[in-house]
Design a protein around this motif. Structure first.
Motif, PDB file in Angstrom:
ATOM      1  N   HIS A 112      -4.782 -21.237 -14.931  1.00  0.00           N
ATOM      2  CA  HIS A 112      -4.464 -19.857 -14.587  1.00  0.00           C
ATOM      3  C   HIS A 112      -5.704 -19.008 -14.733  1.00  0.00           C
ATOM      4  CE1 HIS A 112      -0.136 -20.259 -14.423  1.00  0.00           C
ATOM      5  NE2 HIS A 112      -0.216 -21.038 -15.484  1.00  0.00           N
ATOM      6  N   PHE A 113      -5.846 -18.096 -13.821  1.00  0.00           N
ATOM      7  CA  PHE A 113      -6.952 -17.157 -13.907  1.00  0.00           C
ATOM      8  C   PHE A 113      -6.408 -15.758 -13.687  1.00  0.00           C
ATOM      9  CE2 PHE A 113      -8.894 -21.113 -12.718  1.00  0.00           C
ATOM     10  CZ  PHE A 113     -10.017 -21.151 -13.501  1.00  0.00           C
ATOM     11  N   LEU A 114      -6.728 -14.878 -14.593  1.00  0.00           N
ATOM     12  CA  LEU A 114      -6.439 -13.462 -14.432  1.00  0.00           C
ATOM     13  C   LEU A 114      -7.781 -12.768 -14.411  1.00  0.00           C
ATOM     14  CD1 LEU A 114      -4.739 -10.901 -14.326  1.00  0.00           C
ATOM     15  CD2 LEU A 114      -4.653 -10.951 -16.824  1.00  0.00           C
ATOM     16  N   VAL A 115      -8.119 -12.196 -13.274  1.00  0.00           N
ATOM     17  CA  VAL A 115      -9.393 -11.520 -13.099  1.00  0.00           C
ATOM     18  C   VAL A 115      -9.152 -10.025 -13.125  1.00  0.00           C
ATOM     19  CG1 VAL A 115     -11.301 -11.139 -11.500  1.00  0.00           C
ATOM     20  CG2 VAL A 115     -10.330 -13.416 -11.750  1.00  0.00           C
ATOM     21  N   VAL A 116      -9.892  -9.349 -13.973  1.00  0.00           N
ATOM     22  CA  VAL A 116      -9.844  -7.890 -14.030  1.00  0.00           C
ATOM     23  C   VAL A 116     -11.221  -7.395 -13.626  1.00  0.00           C
ATOM     24  CG1 VAL A 116      -9.513  -5.856 -15.480  1.00  0.00           C
ATOM     25  CG2 VAL A 116      -8.151  -7.926 -15.903  1.00  0.00           C
ATOM     26  N   MET A 117     -11.260  -6.621 -12.547  1.00  0.00           N
ATOM     27  CA  MET A 117     -12.531  -6.074 -12.074  1.00  0.00           C
ATOM     28  C   MET A 117     -12.447  -4.564 -12.039  1.00  0.00           C
ATOM     29  SD  MET A 117     -13.855  -8.272  -8.890  1.00  0.00           S
ATOM     30  CE  MET A 117     -13.567 -10.009  -8.792  1.00  0.00           C
ATOM     31  N   VAL A 118     -13.514  -3.955 -12.523  1.00  0.00           N
ATOM     32  CA  VAL A 118     -13.618  -2.506 -12.497  1.00  0.00           C
ATOM     33  C   VAL A 118     -14.922  -2.173 -11.786  1.00  0.00           C
ATOM     34  CG1 VAL A 118     -13.760  -0.403 -13.876  1.00  0.00           C
ATOM     35  CG2 VAL A 118     -12.374  -2.335 -14.686  1.00  0.00           C
ATOM     36  N   SER A 119     -14.807  -1.505 -10.648  1.00  0.00           N
ATOM     37  CA  SER A 119     -15.999  -1.188  -9.864  1.00  0.00           C
ATOM     38  C   SER A 119     -15.719  -0.014  -8.947  1.00  0.00           C
ATOM     39  CB  SER A 119     -16.401  -2.398  -9.021  1.00  0.00           C
ATOM     40  OG  SER A 119     -17.457  -2.053  -8.151  1.00  0.00           O
ATOM     41  N   ASP A 120     -16.703   0.851  -8.825  1.00  0.00           N
ATOM     42  CA  ASP A 120     -16.557   1.938  -7.867  1.00  0.00           C
ATOM     43  C   ASP A 120     -16.739   1.454  -6.435  1.00  0.00           C
ATOM     44  OD1 ASP A 120     -15.699   4.057  -9.423  1.00  0.00           O
ATOM     45  OD2 ASP A 120     -17.734   4.611 -10.032  1.00  0.00           O
ATOM     46  N   SER A 121     -17.062   0.186  -6.261  1.00  0.00           N
ATOM     47  CA  SER A 121     -17.086  -0.406  -4.913  1.00  0.00           C
ATOM     48  C   SER A 121     -15.695  -0.401  -4.303  1.00  0.00           C
ATOM     49  CB  SER A 121     -17.608  -1.838  -4.960  1.00  0.00           C
ATOM     50  OG  SER A 121     -18.943  -1.864  -5.389  1.00  0.00           O
ATOM     51  N   PHE A 122     -14.664  -0.293  -5.137  1.00  0.00           N
ATOM     52  CA  PHE A 122     -13.284  -0.272  -4.656  1.00  0.00           C
ATOM     53  C   PHE A 122     -12.831   1.110  -4.185  1.00  0.00           C
ATOM     54  CE2 PHE A 122     -12.752  -3.889  -7.832  1.00  0.00           C
ATOM     55  CZ  PHE A 122     -12.877  -4.870  -6.856  1.00  0.00           C
ATOM     56  N   LYS A 123     -13.670   2.116  -4.380  1.00  0.00           N
ATOM     57  CA  LYS A 123     -13.284   3.464  -3.929  1.00  0.00           C
ATOM     58  C   LYS A 123     -13.005   3.447  -2.433  1.00  0.00           C
ATOM     59  CE  LYS A 123     -15.454   6.597  -7.193  1.00  0.00           C
ATOM     60  NZ  LYS A 123     -16.470   7.635  -7.383  1.00  0.00           N
ATOM     61  N   ASN A 124     -12.006   4.182  -2.040  1.00  0.00           N
ATOM     62  CA  ASN A 124     -11.605   4.313  -0.632  1.00  0.00           C
ATOM     63  C   ASN A 124     -11.097   3.009  -0.022  1.00  0.00           C
ATOM     64  OD1 ASN A 124     -12.361   7.106  -0.602  1.00  0.00           O
ATOM     65  ND2 ASN A 124     -14.480   6.455  -0.379  1.00  0.00           N
ATOM     66  N   MET A 125     -10.759   2.032  -0.844  1.00  0.00           N
ATOM     67  CA  MET A 125     -10.148   0.789  -0.370  1.00  0.00           C
ATOM     68  C   MET A 125      -8.692   0.774  -0.823  1.00  0.00           C
ATOM     69  SD  MET A 125     -12.565  -2.425  -1.285  1.00  0.00           S
ATOM     70  CE  MET A 125     -13.884  -2.977  -0.287  1.00  0.00           C
ATOM     71  N   SER A 126      -7.820   0.349   0.057  1.00  0.00           N
ATOM     72  CA  SER A 126      -6.421   0.154  -0.356  1.00  0.00           C
ATOM     73  C   SER A 126      -6.362  -1.034  -1.306  1.00  0.00           C
ATOM     74  CB  SER A 126      -5.546  -0.115   0.871  1.00  0.00           C
ATOM     75  OG  SER A 126      -5.866  -1.382   1.426  1.00  0.00           O
ATOM     76  N   ARG A 127      -5.272  -1.149  -2.024  1.00  0.00           N
ATOM     77  CA  ARG A 127      -5.110  -2.293  -2.937  1.00  0.00           C
ATOM     78  C   ARG A 127      -5.148  -3.614  -2.158  1.00  0.00           C
ATOM     79  NH1 ARG A 127      -5.057  -0.524  -7.827  1.00  0.00           N
ATOM     80  NH2 ARG A 127      -3.852   1.304  -8.407  1.00  0.00           N
ATOM     81  N   LEU A 128      -4.522  -3.629  -0.999  1.00  0.00           N
ATOM     82  CA  LEU A 128      -4.527  -4.835  -0.176  1.00  0.00           C
ATOM     83  C   LEU A 128      -5.941  -5.202   0.265  1.00  0.00           C
ATOM     84  CD1 LEU A 128      -2.985  -7.069   1.267  1.00  0.00           C
ATOM     85  CD2 LEU A 128      -2.643  -5.494   3.176  1.00  0.00           C
TER      86      LEU A 128
END
Length: 69
Positions: free
Chosen positions: A1-17
């Motif tokens: 099992h892998f649970l990846v938690v990423m925190v990045s402002d690269s995700f700004k303006n991106m939908s969750r999908l």
């Protein structure tokens, strides 16, 4: 099992999908090699600051290993 938690402002303006699709593209080879449980929690820095906690990865319901004869 892998649970990846990423925190990045690269995700700004991106939908969750879109975020999930982007991460899947990055780890595609590893997933195809046999990872059967891959969970991801993707946040911008601002979203992370508001996060109260990360849930644990769910228990494995995948294949059972077989003892060799």
């Amino acid at each position: 099992h892998f649970l990846v938690v990423m925190v990045s402002d690269s995700f700004k303006n991106m939908s969750r999908l879109r975020r999930q699709k982007w991460v899947y593209q990055v780890v595609d080879v590893e997933i195809k090699a046999g990872i059967h449980a891959f969970s991801q929690r993707l946040f911008t820095v601002e979203e992370w600051k508001k996060q109260s906690g990360i849930t644990a990865s769910p228990p494995c319901l995948g294949t059972k290993s077989k003892a060799s004869d």
